[in-house]
Design a protein around this motif. Structure first.
Motif: not given
Length: 164
Positions: A81, A77-78, A73
């Motif tokens: 982003m 997310l990285k 996860e």
């Protein structure tokens, strides 16, 4: 429990410590019973340790599985982003562009401020000049007689009056 069956009396019998009110058969029976209890306790202790180890293994496996899921996860997310920050950078002006706009604004503001300050000084100087002229006029008018006073003076000189 009777006094002959107490642990201290049984130990005396086993060691050969005299007459405690029971025969040797009774002591052996007690000894065997205690040995069975000790073996039972040892078995229960082993079962408890095995249960604890099984629980630790299960919890460790669950922890490792959850940690792997969290890592996935966080990686997602990285990645998201990284993509979104690229879009933001494309849609907004660069830092240098922003800085140049601010410098122009501040510079324009400083120029406007300087021009306004010069205008204010010019108006203030003009006001001071007008104020001086007004004071001079007031001083001059205070030395002169008013219109009714002048008419009265002229009438006295001529000896004529409007009342006659």
């Amino acid at each position: 429990m009777d006094s002959a069956g107490s642990p201290s009396n049984v130990i005396r019998m086993l060691v050969g410590g005299g007459d405690v009110g029971c025969d040797g058969g009774e002591a052996r029976r007690k000894q065997m019973e205690w040995e069975r209890q000790i073996e039972t306790l040892d078995q229960k202790e082993m079962e408890l340790h095995q249960t604890q180890l099984r629980l630790i293994r299960e919890q460790t496996a669950t922890f490792i599985r959850d940690l792997g899921a969290l890592r996935g996860e966080v990686g997602a997310l990285k990645a998201a982003m990284g993509l979104s920050s690229g879009k933001v950078a494309e849609s907004h002006a660069s830092f240098n562009d922003r800085l140049q706009v601010l410098e122009r604004f501040v510079g324009d503001s400083a120029c406007m401020h300087e021009a306004t300050a010069k205008d204010i000084k010019f108006l203030k100087d003009g006001h001071t000049g007008h104020l001086k002229s007004l004071e001079d006029l007031q001083a001059a008018s205070s030395r002169h007689a008013s219109m009714p006073e002048r008419m009265e003076y002229i009438e006295k000189l001529l000896g004529d009056s409007a009342d006659k």
